[in-house]
Design a protein around this motif. Structure first.
Motif, PDB file in Angstrom:
ATOM      1  N   VAL B  58       5.536   8.246  -9.738  1.00  0.00           N
ATOM      2  CA  VAL B  58       5.230   9.584  -9.204  1.00  0.00           C
ATOM      3  C   VAL B  58       4.099   9.469  -8.181  1.00  0.00           C
ATOM      4  O   VAL B  58       4.155  10.070  -7.108  1.00  0.00           O
ATOM      5  CB  VAL B  58       4.853  10.559 -10.350  1.00  0.00           C
ATOM      6  N   ARG B  59       3.107   8.667  -8.493  1.00  0.00           N
ATOM      7  CA  ARG B  59       1.977   8.490  -7.574  1.00  0.00           C
ATOM      8  C   ARG B  59       2.471   7.921  -6.233  1.00  0.00           C
ATOM      9  O   ARG B  59       2.065   8.368  -5.161  1.00  0.00           O
ATOM     10  CB  ARG B  59       0.968   7.536  -8.199  1.00  0.00           C
ATOM     11  N   ASP B  60       3.344   6.953  -6.351  1.00  0.00           N
ATOM     12  CA  ASP B  60       3.884   6.289  -5.166  1.00  0.00           C
ATOM     13  C   ASP B  60       4.607   7.272  -4.248  1.00  0.00           C
ATOM     14  O   ASP B  60       4.368   7.323  -3.041  1.00  0.00           O
ATOM     15  CB  ASP B  60       4.857   5.221  -5.686  1.00  0.00           C
ATOM     16  N   VAL B  61       5.483   8.074  -4.846  1.00  0.00           N
ATOM     17  CA  VAL B  61       6.226   9.064  -4.050  1.00  0.00           C
ATOM     18  C   VAL B  61       5.260  10.105  -3.500  1.00  0.00           C
ATOM     19  O   VAL B  61       5.385  10.541  -2.347  1.00  0.00           O
ATOM     20  CB  VAL B  61       7.335   9.719  -4.914  1.00  0.00           C
ATOM     21  N   PHE B  62       4.275  10.471  -4.295  1.00  0.00           N
ATOM     22  CA  PHE B  62       3.287  11.475  -3.870  1.00  0.00           C
ATOM     23  C   PHE B  62       2.533  10.974  -2.627  1.00  0.00           C
ATOM     24  O   PHE B  62       2.393  11.695  -1.635  1.00  0.00           O
ATOM     25  CB  PHE B  62       2.313  11.763  -5.018  1.00  0.00           C
ATOM     26  N   VAL B  63       2.068   9.728  -2.695  1.00  0.00           N
ATOM     27  CA  VAL B  63       1.319   9.147  -1.567  1.00  0.00           C
ATOM     28  C   VAL B  63       2.191   9.106  -0.316  1.00  0.00           C
ATOM     29  O   VAL B  63       1.777   9.520   0.778  1.00  0.00           O
ATOM     30  CB  VAL B  63       0.841   7.715  -1.928  1.00  0.00           C
ATOM     31  N   ASN B  64       3.402   8.662  -0.523  1.00  0.00           N
ATOM     32  CA  ASN B  64       4.308   8.514   0.614  1.00  0.00           C
ATOM     33  C   ASN B  64       4.633   9.855   1.270  1.00  0.00           C
ATOM     34  O   ASN B  64       4.623   9.988   2.496  1.00  0.00           O
ATOM     35  CB  ASN B  64       5.599   7.860   0.115  1.00  0.00           C
ATOM     36  N   MET B  65       4.895  10.843   0.444  1.00  0.00           N
ATOM     37  CA  MET B  65       5.274  12.146   1.000  1.00  0.00           C
ATOM     38  C   MET B  65       4.071  12.867   1.595  1.00  0.00           C
ATOM     39  O   MET B  65       4.208  13.623   2.550  1.00  0.00           O
ATOM     40  CB  MET B  65       5.967  12.990  -0.064  1.00  0.00           C
ATOM     41  N   LEU B  66       2.908  12.594   1.034  1.00  0.00           N
ATOM     42  CA  LEU B  66       1.690  13.189   1.600  1.00  0.00           C
ATOM     43  C   LEU B  66       1.424  12.588   2.993  1.00  0.00           C
ATOM     44  O   LEU B  66       1.087  13.307   3.936  1.00  0.00           O
ATOM     45  CB  LEU B  66       0.508  12.916   0.661  1.00  0.00           C
TER      46      LEU B  66
END
Lengths: 390, 190
Positions: B58-66
């Motif tokens: 979730v963190r990974d996708v969050f960072v990427n989408m941010l």
């Protein structure tokens, strides 16, 4: 006068014919855009040292047997192969235990000690003898020079039941047959590249289903630029051994297929990381990126995390890759995930049955998302001149 | 004037639908100028799910989408890990205010984001199964360590179609992307 005029016109016609012929000869001898220029004599004059195979496989691999088969295949293709005891002695002299890459000084020493033009690095990614056999190998030919350039790279990932055909008649149950067929294909790819008739790094097919699912690319980044790129080992967050190295290797291979890029040999990067005692706990930091960029002379450093890598009939893979530039700025980040059966609707048509092939396709999607399609498959790199450092 | 039974039914149905939507709470510090937040560090998320890698995914996708939003620059995770190691932060997922301010000045970021993944993976009901992801995130101002934004969201789960016709629902990664989209919507659409 008439005669003189006639003579003049025939002379001009002759010159025109000569010009056309010269152009035709030049066209015939021209190599495909980006293909390596052979240092005279092409593949048949090329001397290569076959290093013992390295294993990224999750299970045991008979590495000595694989290396022997690779040597035979390369010899059969017409290359002058140096292997066996001579290579063992060379490795011993330089205390080289890791054969999955080669650093500059060791590569240059190989020229003097073994009299070779390049070193062939063999990395076994999957190896399965039982059931339908499965074999995945990535090859890299590195120049025997101080800069240890990647001259050629290719690979394959095949399972015996990749193409079962009608009533399963196409299933390959004999491991030896599968291995021999694919090694011949690889040897041909190498000789074509050395002869200047084939690409330096044949890319995996780019498929929409394997494009990154989440992607960021900085608007300031110029994807069409000519960069030198270093790929660091990915942080392995899976239970599979060396999954991070496998991903980094596949990405290196796909990036090498983009002709305008200079991809740093992973052995050189590894050597620098060890030399400066860089440990990437938790991923690449700005310090690590700076050290790598400075010491290997790269413009971009690519690193990442592998979160899932499962093998078998329906392999799956998930990873995130990111690129940092010289200013320490993240210019690209992509998360990719996929499995072998993604987008397969009609029986098993277009099914990917090997984790290595899946990694290859996903890595290709990542490489394209960073640099665009570009002039894939070629390079401007010329083979090292005999007897001299490049 | 008496409410007709049909009206009551409609109201009840709407209330039920609202409950199914899975949108959590949201808080924006009214005194914060979010336009001044240019660089953020995303801390490792706390994992309360059964999947050991759920929080990292979730963190990974969050960072990427941010990052992909183009509004905020996110520091590489490795750099954040280096900062946490260097400062000796014991509980990286739940740092104290003092640790947050130190980390902010070490990483030279304007804000720090932390989060909790409460659910990540399959839920079952009868024959139906589907992926569900639930997370809450908080943004801290680096200079003061105070919470300036907080939001939570839940996506996925077993839909009516899944119940009626079966099926495995949507892949966890797609659900995660939908969840992160929702969270970022809450961040940017105050």
């Amino acid at each position: 006068m008439t005669c003189w005029t006639g003579s003049s016109s025939s002379s001009r016609a002759g010159r025109a014919v000569a010009l056309v012929l010269t152009s035709l000869v030049a066209c015939a001898s021209a190599r495909p855009a980006g293909a390596p220029a052979a240092s005279g004599g092409g593949a048949r004059a090329f001397r290569v040292a076959v290093l013992p195979a390295d294993s990224l496989s999750s299970g045991p691999v008979p590495l000595r047997a694989v290396t022997t088969q690779v040597e035979r295949a390369m010899e059969a293709a017409g290359l002058k192969v140096v292997g066996g005891d001579a290579v063992e002695a060379y490795l011993e002299n330089h205390r080289l235990r890791f054969t999955g890459g080669v650093d500059g000084p060791a590569a240059a020493a190989a020229r003097g000690e073994l009299g070779v033009d390049g070193l062939l690095i063999t990395t076994v990614e999957e190896h399965e003898l039982e059931g339908p056999p499965r074999l995945a190998i990535t090859f890299r030919l590195v120049s025997a020079s101080e800069d240890a350039r990647i001259l050629w790279t290719d690979g394959f990932g095949r399972a015996g039941d990749d193409a079962p055909g009608l009533l399963g008649l196409g299933v390959v149950r004999d491991y030896r047959r599968l291995e021999a067929r694919e090694l011949v294909r690889m040897a041909r790819s190498l000789t074509l590249a050395l002869d200047g008739r084939g690409p330096r790094a044949p890319p995996c097919p780019a498929e929409g289903r394997f494009e990154p699912s989440v992607l960021y690319r900085s608007p300031d980044f110029q994807p069409a630029g000519r960069y030198s790129v270093a790929v660091l080992p990915f942080v392995n967050e899976t239970s599979r051994r060396r999954a991070g190295d496998l991903l980094a290797l596949e990405l290196t291979r796909q990036l090498a297929g983009i002709g305008r890029l200079r991809v740093i040999e992973p052995g050189v990067t590894r050597d620098r990381l060890i030399h400066y005692r860089v440990i990437m706990e938790g991923g690449v930091s700005l310090d690590t990126a700076r050290v790598t960029l400075e010491t290997v002379g790269a413009d971009l450093v690519i690193a990442g995390y592998v979160r899932e890598l499962s093998e078998g009939a329906d392999p799956s893979l998930e990873y995130t890759a990111l690129a940092l530039d010289r200013s320490g700025k993240m210019v690209w980040q992509a998360t990719s995930h996929g499995n072998g059966s993604a987008g397969v609707w009609f029986f098993d048509w277009s099914m990917i049955g090997s984790a290595s092939q899946l990694a290859c396709r996903l890595a290709r999607g990542s490489a394209v998302s960073l640099f665009g399609e570009g002039d894939t498959g070629g390079t401007e790199v010329a083979l090292p001149a005999k007897g001299g450092k490049q | 004037m008496r409410a007709r039974p049909s009206h009551l039914l409609v109201v009840a149905a709407l209330a039920l639908l609202a409950g199914c939507a899975g949108s959590g709470g949201n808080y924006h510090d009214p005194n914060m100028d979010f336009g001044s937040v240019k660089t953020v560090a995303v801390l490792p998320f706390t994992n309360l799910s059964r999947d050991s890698a759920g929080a990292e995914r979730v963190r990974d996708v969050f960072v990427n989408m941010l990052l992909a939003s183009g509004s905020i620059y996110v520091l590489p995770n490795g750099e954040v890990a280096r900062g946490l190691n260097r400062l000796g932060v014991q509980n990286a997922a739940n740092p104290s205010v003092e640790e947050l301010t130190k980390l902010g000045s070490f990483l030279k970021c304007d804000a720090i984001i932390g989060g909790v993944v409460k659910e990540y993976g399959e839920v079952h009901s009868g024959n139906a199964a589907a992926n569900v992801v639930s997370a809450s995130v908080q943004m801290f101002e680096s200079a003061s360590g105070r919470v300036i934004w907080s939001a939570s969201s839940t996506k996925g789960g077993i839909s009516l179609t899944d119940r009626m016709f079966g099926g495995g629902g949507v892949p966890a990664n797609d659900v995660t992307e939908s969840l992160v989209n929702d969270l970022l919507d809450r961040l940017f659409k105050q």
